[in-house]
Design an enzyme around this catalytic site. Structure first.
Site, PDB file in Angstrom:
ATOM      1  N   HIS A 143       0.751  -0.960   0.022  1.00  0.00           N
ATOM      2  CA  HIS A 143      -0.344  -0.259   0.364  1.00  0.00           C
ATOM      3  C   HIS A 143       0.897   1.528  -0.178  1.00  0.00           C
ATOM      4  CE1 HIS A 143       1.212   0.120   4.176  1.00  0.00           C
ATOM      5  NE2 HIS A 143      -0.025   0.926   4.569  1.00  0.00           N
TER       6      HIS A 143
HETATM    7  C1  UD1 Z   1      -1.653   4.683   6.122  1.00  0.00           C
HETATM    8  C2  UD1 Z   1      -0.588   5.283   7.640  1.00  0.00           C
HETATM    9  C3  UD1 Z   1       0.641   3.979   7.128  1.00  0.00           C
HETATM   10  C4  UD1 Z   1      -0.220   3.087   7.143  1.00  0.00           C
HETATM   11  C5  UD1 Z   1      -1.605   2.655   6.983  1.00  0.00           C
HETATM   12  C6  UD1 Z   1      -2.371   1.126   6.973  1.00  0.00           C
HETATM   13  C7  UD1 Z   1      -0.021   7.733   7.659  1.00  0.00           C
HETATM   14  C8  UD1 Z   1       0.733   8.858   6.605  1.00  0.00           C
HETATM   15  N1  UD1 Z   1       0.142   6.845   6.392  1.00  0.00           N
HETATM   16  O1  UD1 Z   1      -1.766   5.067   5.024  1.00  0.00           O
HETATM   17  O2  UD1 Z   1       1.303   4.673   7.466  1.00  0.00           O
HETATM   18  O3  UD1 Z   1       0.958   1.791   7.645  1.00  0.00           O
HETATM   19  O4  UD1 Z   1      -2.180   3.730   6.716  1.00  0.00           O
HETATM   20  O5  UD1 Z   1      -3.476   0.972   6.048  1.00  0.00           O
HETATM   21  O6  UD1 Z   1      -0.264   7.973   8.104  1.00  0.00           O
HETATM   22  N2  UD1 Z   1      -9.000   5.100   2.493  1.00  0.00           N
HETATM   23  C9  UD1 Z   1     -10.099   3.998   2.670  1.00  0.00           C
HETATM   24  N3  UD1 Z   1     -10.852   3.866   3.483  1.00  0.00           N
HETATM   25  C10 UD1 Z   1     -10.090   3.829   5.283  1.00  0.00           C
HETATM   26  C11 UD1 Z   1      -9.114   4.408   4.743  1.00  0.00           C
HETATM   27  C12 UD1 Z   1      -7.936   4.970   3.706  1.00  0.00           C
HETATM   28  O7  UD1 Z   1     -11.494   3.986   1.172  1.00  0.00           O
HETATM   29  O8  UD1 Z   1     -10.926   3.765   6.056  1.00  0.00           O
HETATM   30  C13 UD1 Z   1      -8.298   5.600   1.247  1.00  0.00           C
HETATM   31  C14 UD1 Z   1      -8.341   7.164   1.181  1.00  0.00           C
HETATM   32  O9  UD1 Z   1      -8.302   6.169  -0.498  1.00  0.00           O
HETATM   33  C15 UD1 Z   1      -7.101   7.161   1.671  1.00  0.00           C
HETATM   34  C16 UD1 Z   1      -6.552   6.695   1.127  1.00  0.00           C
HETATM   35  O10 UD1 Z   1      -7.205   5.074   1.335  1.00  0.00           O
HETATM   36  O11 UD1 Z   1      -7.329   8.384   0.501  1.00  0.00           O
HETATM   37  C17 UD1 Z   1      -5.119   6.547   2.216  1.00  0.00           C
HETATM   38  O12 UD1 Z   1      -5.259   6.363   3.446  1.00  0.00           O
HETATM   39  P1  UD1 Z   1      -4.968   7.541   4.179  1.00  0.00           P
HETATM   40  O13 UD1 Z   1      -5.211   7.223   5.776  1.00  0.00           O
HETATM   41  O14 UD1 Z   1      -4.134   8.754   4.244  1.00  0.00           O
HETATM   42  O15 UD1 Z   1      -3.001   7.332   4.575  1.00  0.00           O
HETATM   43  P2  UD1 Z   1      -2.843   4.973   4.117  1.00  0.00           P
HETATM   44  O16 UD1 Z   1      -2.507   4.685   3.211  1.00  0.00           O
HETATM   45  O17 UD1 Z   1      -4.209   4.186   3.942  1.00  0.00           O
END
Ligand code: UD1
Length: 371
Positions: free
Chosen positions: A203
């Protein structure tokens, strides 16, 4: 006040809450969920799997750019701190919620404890590295998982009396749930053989946001998938990018005996169940490098560096980068039976949370020893 935000936070906070609950005369605690992760499968299912209480507050910040998400967390968390006046805020890990809440609390003059302090990848292109640095420099109590972390903090000028080597709370959770996870029947139901499959997580923006890099990784996985099935609980961010780049053709579907099986994100117990019996784990996650070290399962880490070098030094982890050839080289060695014999790092023994809570309990004059 205990703070969680994203998936890897939940398994770190669960044992701390449990340990506090064993000392009700000493701790009155609240659980705040920032809402950084919000999908049922990225968040809620973990609360039930881990037996965690429902959050007392959910800030429901959701997704956004880093600045938007961090800012929203800070605005909402400040209100909570002003209303609840906690003695200490505990943050875990390295996600945006960790840093945002540490900054907010510290600016209000509240003591902050960081669990999993001192990890460093020295890779400033990782958002998590920035979060770690900003969090640690502010915190009053730095709870560490290994000697590398202590050394990093000291080298950056942290006062030694703030640093407490306590072990690994994520491993507390793993050891507690191993028995339950072993009893699940997913492997059987899916027709897999113990040690006859791999699991995969992917991811990180550095692996999934660039089509050329992602294509190279998927090519390598395609080759490995000709030998064994690769179970891939796919993160929402990766699913989005695969679709955007038109890479769906790499996935074989779960009916096939081999290939890359993309499935929805799994719960904590289900994924542990799979990892315990996997021939190898292929990942770009941080936590999985630690979990595989304790499980003794070979881990192939698709990154150029790790903030968890102890997993390579004493554990079963190989950091191989993200090029097709480097991934294949290591994976085929594992497929041929060339597997490392790792050891479990010191104090990764299931008692880290107890140590943390013991330290917080015994600080002279309450929770105000450090400044
Ligand atoms: C976050 C953490 C990362 C961790 C990961 C585990 C930061 C900078 N990154 O990354 O260190 O390893 O979590 O999963 O804090 N999204 C969904 N549903 C959700 C959450 C996210 O669809 O419940 C999608 C959205 O499109 C979002 C993208 O995932 O924009 C990224 O989510 P985000 O929380 O920004 O970062 P992660 O890549 O999940």
């Amino acid at each position: 006040m205990n703070v969680v935000g994203a998936r890897p936070n939940f398994m770190k906070m669960a044992p701390i809450i449990e340990a506090m609950n064993r000392r009700p005369e000493r701790f009155r605690h609240l659980l705040v969920h920032t809402g950084q992760h919000y999908d049922e499968k990225m968040s809620r299912s973990f609360f039930s799997d881990l037996g965690m209480p429902k959050p007392d507050m959910n800030l429901e910040v959701g997704s956004g750019s880093h600045a938007e998400q961090t800012a929203r967390i800070m605005v909402e968390f400040e209100k909570v701190c002003l209303e609840q006046e906690p003695d200490v805020v505990i943050v875990v890990g390295d996600v945006n919620s960790t840093m945002a809440c540490a900054i907010t609390a510290k600016k209000l003059g509240i003591k902050v404890a960081h669990v999993e302090a001192g990890l460093r990848s020295r890779d400033m292109s990782m958002p998590e590295e920035i979060n770690r640095l900003c969090t640690d420099v502010l915190c009053d109590y730095l709870f560490t998982t290994d000697h590398f972390a202590d050394e990093n903090l000291i080298a950056e000028g942290a006062s030694p009396d703030k640093i407490f080597f306590v072990g690994n709370v994520m491993i507390d959770t793993l050891l507690k749930h191993q028995g339950l996870a072993r009893g699940l029947r997913l492997i059987e139901q899916w027709g897999l053989k113990p040690r006859g499959f791999a699991t995969l997580t992917l991811h990180r923006p550095s692996n999934v946001d660039d089509p050329a890099i992602l294509r190279g990784i998927l090519d390598a996985l395609g080759e490995i998938g000709k030998e064994i099935p690769i179970i891939f609980p796919i993160h929402p961010r990766t699913r989005k990018m695969v679709k955007q780049f038109g890479f769906d053709g790499y996935f074989s579907g779960t009916e096939k005996p081999r290939g890359l099986w993309a499935i929805d994100p799994l719960g904590y117990l289900e994924f542990l169940h799979l990892n315990m019996s996997a021939m190898m784990v292929i990942t770009d996650s941080g936590g999985l490098q630690e979990e595989t070290t304790v499980l003794g399962v070979p881990c192939i880490t698709l990154r150029h560096n790790t903030e968890r070098p102890i997993t390579c030094e004493v554990g079963t982890n190989f950091v191989v980068g993200n090029s097709r050839d480097d991934i294949l080289h290591r994976a085929f060695r594992v497929l041929k039976g060339d597997v490392p014999r790792g050891k479990v790092p010191e104090k990764w023994d299931g008692r880290a949370a107890e140590r943390i809570v013991g330290i917080l309990t015994n600080l002279d004059g309450g929770l105000d020893r450090a400044t």
